[in-house]
Every structure is written in structure tokens, then in C-alpha cells.
Design a protein around this motif. Structure first.
Motif, PDB file in Angstrom:
ATOM      1  N   HIS A  62       0.868  -1.267  -0.253  1.00  0.00           N
ATOM      2  CA  HIS A  62       0.019   0.035  -0.140  1.00  0.00           C
ATOM      3  C   HIS A  62       0.902   1.231   0.026  1.00  0.00           C
ATOM      4  O   HIS A  62       0.221   2.252  -0.548  1.00  0.00           O
ATOM      5  CB  HIS A  62      -0.834  -0.089   1.066  1.00  0.00           C
ATOM      6  CG  HIS A  62      -0.426   0.156   2.679  1.00  0.00           C
ATOM      7  ND1 HIS A  62       0.070  -0.924   3.127  1.00  0.00           N
ATOM      8  CD2 HIS A  62      -0.207   1.268   3.387  1.00  0.00           C
ATOM      9  CE1 HIS A  62       0.505  -0.529   4.616  1.00  0.00           C
ATOM     10  NE2 HIS A  62       0.576   0.820   4.435  1.00  0.00           N
ATOM     11  N   ASP A 118       1.021   2.003  -3.702  1.00  0.00           N
ATOM     12  CA  ASP A 118      -0.255   2.570  -4.135  1.00  0.00           C
ATOM     13  C   ASP A 118      -0.663   3.909  -3.664  1.00  0.00           C
ATOM     14  O   ASP A 118      -1.185   4.682  -4.578  1.00  0.00           O
ATOM     15  CB  ASP A 118      -1.627   1.356  -3.575  1.00  0.00           C
ATOM     16  CG  ASP A 118      -1.273   0.137  -4.434  1.00  0.00           C
ATOM     17  OD1 ASP A 118      -0.680  -0.157  -5.363  1.00  0.00           O
ATOM     18  OD2 ASP A 118      -1.883  -1.001  -3.644  1.00  0.00           O
ATOM     19  N   ASP A 119      -0.127   4.201  -2.797  1.00  0.00           N
ATOM     20  CA  ASP A 119      -0.445   5.624  -2.077  1.00  0.00           C
ATOM     21  C   ASP A 119       0.322   6.642  -3.256  1.00  0.00           C
ATOM     22  O   ASP A 119      -0.120   7.738  -3.717  1.00  0.00           O
ATOM     23  CB  ASP A 119       0.195   5.863  -0.762  1.00  0.00           C
ATOM     24  CG  ASP A 119      -0.694   5.063   0.270  1.00  0.00           C
ATOM     25  OD1 ASP A 119      -1.870   4.765   0.023  1.00  0.00           O
ATOM     26  OD2 ASP A 119      -0.263   4.895   1.417  1.00  0.00           O
TER      27      ASP A 119
END
Length: 539
Positions: free
Chosen positions: A102, A105-106
Motif C-alpha cells: 500500500h 499504491d499511495d
């Protein structure tokens, strides 16, 4: 006359070594690499545990000092950075962690297409040379990533047993499909020696005729003309030299020196540059901003069982460990001091792992100030437990203190300046309380060596963290990637907004800090950047 190269790379650190390799591998382009430090052929650089011996060594270390930090009670933090071929990959503690999916993805969701986990995971896999516990090469990548699970200190079983008592997941690979959990950290080691970015990438590149490395070469200014980067001025051997770039100048000096050099070149906050008598080329307030770092606090304990202290405190113990290492490249000297740990959730409401843990079978509480003597630990058995919140939200700045490029910039971390960071510290402290109360850890503790966490309330946890925490040397974000020039320095292709022929490629471009150690994602950024640069050069 100035010599010309297709590419000039400023900094032979983790990113610069990769760029030298990838930009020259097809034989079509010439590359000049400028490194302010000297060579890395030193015993304590090549020996994994030598990290402690070079931690304060000014011959290979910039030894920066941050400004007094209000969030830490006006303490000034020590910020080591590599001043040597290989950069900080030559002086770090060797832990290799990609980060959590993540995290990337951020990056993508902040307006940086092509930087999500699905985009970067194949890049990681492409350069990792995985070595299993038996020493067999499992993947052929140039950067050695060694599984040392069978070599670390037997004390690890207490940490793993404590995790089981808490119901935490375990993982055999923090860089695999399931990085959440506790286990043994992989390290960048090949045949018992540190595998730095210089070993993995730069040395193969230097065997090509189109690649040149200049050491003791301090870049002082990026030469700009007509909105384009045309070359670099640098000091070497008491002389000022200039090199010209036919295609691009690539700044890979790291999260501290990259914004410093941009500002010295007239790219940065206009008022600041004018204050120091520097002509403003591009007024860009974001240069030097958005500084992020990880903070950790350590709890030390006397142990009821032998630890590395017992092995290394006596002269005969050192002699035995040294002989074993010289003869076999095995044993304590072939390992990182950071042996076990993991990525865990502080509580049931955590949506993802938000704490990184460390469990080290060594203490050195009796060491003099300004030393980290891993080969001279305490004269009694001891161990360390430590935690760091993974994704701090506080933001600081790095700015020049003078137009003199030899003067260090001002580092203002602005630590613990948000309510979320307060909450994360307290949640981490509560997690540590649960960990040290497990039967496995209680059986291992003879006595605490620092203020004990067990009896602290929330206020005391936060106060203790403020008083004793320190950086774990992961500065990022000071030339951050993003689509808006008002808040970012480079675009998703790592091109400096408003300047042609200039890119920044290092940890300073991270839009947000990754959850763990930053060396692996820095190397990934450089690989991905090299492909973007080569693609543009072919157009």
C-alpha cells in the motif's frame, strides 16, 4: 575545455550506482558519475557488523546534525549519510525491505501514474539476487539479498515465541507475497561480505569504456541556460571543473544533498535564494520541503541467557569471532546487528501494519557518547526491543545555510508535530507493553536497563518517546514526486518541473515515506527511472 558526456550522475550512492549501470548497459551512451567521497575499499565497510565502526567515521560519513527539534525537546539529532562510493548503502545496517504494497499504491494515488505496487513489484524482482539459507542462489539479480534465518542468534526463539503468544503472523520473507508479520530480516550480503549498490551495480558499469567515476568530486552547481540543465560545476583536487551533459543531468545525491544542490543552483524558494545572494532560476518552494523520517525508541534489558555481549565483550571472544570470519566468512561478523523484527498492527483497529519492530541480541549502554561499538558491547548479557511507527505524518525541511556548497544545509525535522503521530507513538507503546508482558520475554528479562515501558500510561509513553527516540536514518521526500509544481519538485518521470534536461533520482523523490527501511525502494526508484530516461533518450 569542459568534457561532454551523454549523462552526468551526481552521487555514487544507492541510486547513482544503478543509473551508471543501466544507462550504459547498451553501449550507446557515456556516463560521468561524480562522487564527493572517496573509495569504499575498507575492511569495516565490507564486513557486515562493521556498520558500528563507521557510524561516526568522518572519512566515509557526512555526519550531519539536525537543528534543535522542538518535538524532541529541542534535542539535535545525528544524521549519518554515506560520503563514499556506494553512498549510504556502504554504511547502513544491511537490512533489505521493499516496503508494504500500500506504500506504493499511495504514491500512485497522489497523482503519480506508474508507481503503484503492480508497477514496481516486477522492478524489485528484476534486480534482487535471492540467496537462500543454504547459500544457494535462487534468483540471478545483481543485488544479493540473503536469507540468514539459520545464522542469527538463537535468542530469536524468544522473540518469535512472544509473537506467537500475541497471535501475530510469522513470515519467512518480508519481501514476498505476505510481508506482514515477524521473522528474520534479509540482508544485502554476498559470500559473507556487504553487497552495496557499488558492488552490485557500479563496478560492472565501470568495466565499460563509456563510464567514468570521479571521486572526491563535490558538485557545486548545476549549470543552467535557457531553462535547460547543460552541465555541472564541481570541485576536485583544489580546482573547479565543469562537465557538460548532452542529454541530461541526473541528481542522485540523496534526500539531504539533492535539495541543497538544487537551491545552490537557483532552483528553490525564491526568498531563501535571494537571502543568500543566489540568482533565482526557478522559484520552487517545494525544494527542500516535505521532509519525512522514521523515529524509533529502544528498550534495553539484561538477559537471563547468553547474547552477543557474551561472545564479543572479551578479547578472546573477539579473536574467535574474527578468526571464524576471516577463515569462513561466517559467524557474528557476517551478520547485521538488526536480526529480527517485523511489520505488525498496533491494535485491532489498524487497517494495515503500522509498526516496524526490531529485536537485537546485543546492548552497548556503557559506550561513550558518540560511539556505536558493536564489537565492544556491555559486559553482561543483554538485548534490545525497539519500535517505529511506519508512516509518520510530520513534515520538515532542508534548506541551505550558506551559498558555500561545503557548508552543511540546515535540517529541520519538525518531528512529532501532528496529533496522528502522537496517537501512533502511544499505540506503539501499548503494543510494546503487551509484547514485554508475554511469558517468552519475561523469562528472558533479568532486569530493564532503561525506563521500563510496562508501567507507563499514555502520557508517560509519549513523554518517554519524545525524550529518547531517535532517527533510524530514513530521510525522504525533499524533492518529492507529484503533478503540481506548487507542491512537488519532479513529475512522475522524475523530471524537475520547469527545467529541461534535469532529473532527480533518489529517496528525495518519495511522495511519502515507505513503511520500512528505505534502501530497497531507493534502488527500485533508480531502476525504474533508468528505464524512463532511456526511453526518452531513444525518442
Amino acid at each position: 575545455m569542459a568534457e561532454s558526456f551523454d549523462f552526468i550522475v551526481i552521487g555514487a550512492g544507492s541510486a547513482g550506482c544503478v543509473l551508471a549501470d543501466r544507462l550504459s548497459e547498451d553501449g550507446r551512451h557515456s556516463v560521468l558519475v561524480l562522487e564527493a567521497g572517496g573509495h569504499d575499499r575498507r575492511f569495516w565497510i565490507k564486513t557486515p557488523i562493521g556498520y558500528g565502526r563507521i557510524f561516526f567515521d568522518g572519512r566515509v560519513n557526512w555526519k550531519y546534525q539536525a537543528e534543535p527539534d522542538r518535538g524532541l525537546g529541542d534535542r539535535r539529532a545525528y544524521w549519518p549519510r554515506g560520503r563514499v562510493v556506494g553512498g549510504s548503502s556502504s554504511i547502513n545496517a544491511l537490512v533489505y525491505c521493499r516496503g508494504l504494497p500500500h506504500d506504493f499504491d499511495d504514491w500512485r494515488d497522489e497523482g503519480n501514474p506508474g508507481w503503484g505496487w503492480a508497477d514496481v513489484e516486477p522492478v524489485f524482482a528484476g534486480f534482487e539476487g535471492r540467496i537462500d539459507r543454504a547459500g544457494r542462489v535462487r534468483t540471478p539479480g545483481p543485488l544479493a539479498v540473503a536469507d540468514v534465518g539459520d545464522e542469527v542468534h538463537p535468542l530469536k526463539r524468544h522473540f518469535l515465541d512472544a509473537a506467537r503468544e500475541l497471535g501475530l503472523p510469522e513470515t519467512d520473507d518480508f519481501n514476498g507475497a505476505s510481508p506482514e508479520g515477524v521473522g528474520v530480516y534479509a540482508i544485502t550480503r554476498r559470500r559473507g561480505l556487504r553487497c552495496s549498490a557499488a558492488d552490485a551495480f557500479l563496478r560492472p558499469a565501470l568495466r565499460r569504456p563509456g563510464v567514468r567515476l570521479e571521486t572526491q568530486a563535490l558538485a557545486t552547481r548545476i549549470v543552467l541556460a535557457g531553462g535547460r540543465a547543460e552541465g555541472v560545476d564541481y570541485q576536485q583536487g583544489g580546482e573547479v571543473r565543469r562537465a557538460q551533459a548532452r542529454i541530461a543531468v541526473i541528481l542522485s545525491a540523496g534526500a539531504i544533498a539533492s535539495p541543497q544542490l538544487l537551491q545552490l543552483s537557483g532552483i528553490g524558494p525564491g526568498a531563501l535564494l535571494q537571502e543568500h545572494g543566489i540568482a533565482v532560476q526557478v522559484d520552487r518552494p517545494a525544494v527542500g520541503g516535505h521532509l519525512q523520517d522514521h523515529l524509533a525508541v529502544t528498550y534495553r534489558y539484561r538477559a537471563t541467557q547468553p547474547t552477543l555481549n557474551d561472545e564479543l565483550h572479551s578479547w578472546w571472544g573477539k579473536l574467535g569471532a574474527g578468526l571464524r570470519y576471516v577463515l569462513t566468512r561466517r559467524g557474528t561478523l557476517s551478520l547485521s546487528v538488526n536480526q529480527c523484527g517485523g511489520f505488525v498492527r498496533a491494535g485491532p483497529d489498524s487497517r494495515a501494519p503500522d509498526l516496524q519492530l526490531y529485536f537485537n541480541p546485543v546492548t552497548y549502554t556503557t559506550a561513550p557518547e558518540g560511539t556505536r561499538p558493536l564489537m565492544n558491547p556491555d559486559p553482561f548479557p543483554g538485548f534490545i526491543l525497539s519500535y517505529q511507527p511506519c508512516r509518520p505524518t510530520s513534515r520538515g525541511r532542508i534548506d541551505i545555510a550558506s551559498p558555500d556548497p561545503r557548508r552543511p544545509p540546515q535540517i529541520r525535522p519538525n518531528s512529532l508535530s501532528t496529533s496522528k503521530d502522537f496517537a501512533d507513538v502511544v499505540a506503539g507503546g501499548r503494543f510494546m507493553q503487551a509484547l514485554v508482558r508475554t511469558a517468552a520475554i519475561r523469562d528472558l528479562v533479568a532486569a530493564p536497563l532503561t525506563p521500563t515501558i510496562e508501567t507507563m500510561d499514555d502520557e508517560a509513553i509519549l513523554a518517554d518517546f519524545r525524550a529518547r527516540c531517535g532517527t533510524v536514518f530514513h530521510p525522504v521526500g525533499t524533492c518529492r514526486m507529484g503533478p503540481d509544481p506548487a507542491s512537488a519538485v519532479v513529475d512522475a518521470a522524475l523530471r524537475v518541473h520547469g527545467v529541461e534536461g534535469l532529473r532527480v533520482v533518489d529517496a528525495s523523490v518519495f511522495p511519502s515515506i515507505t513503511s520500512g527501511n528505505t534502501n530497497a525502494p531507493t534502488i527500485m526508484v533508480a531502476h525504474k527511472a533508468a528505464e524512463l530516461i532511456r526511453r526518452d533518450a531513444r525518442c
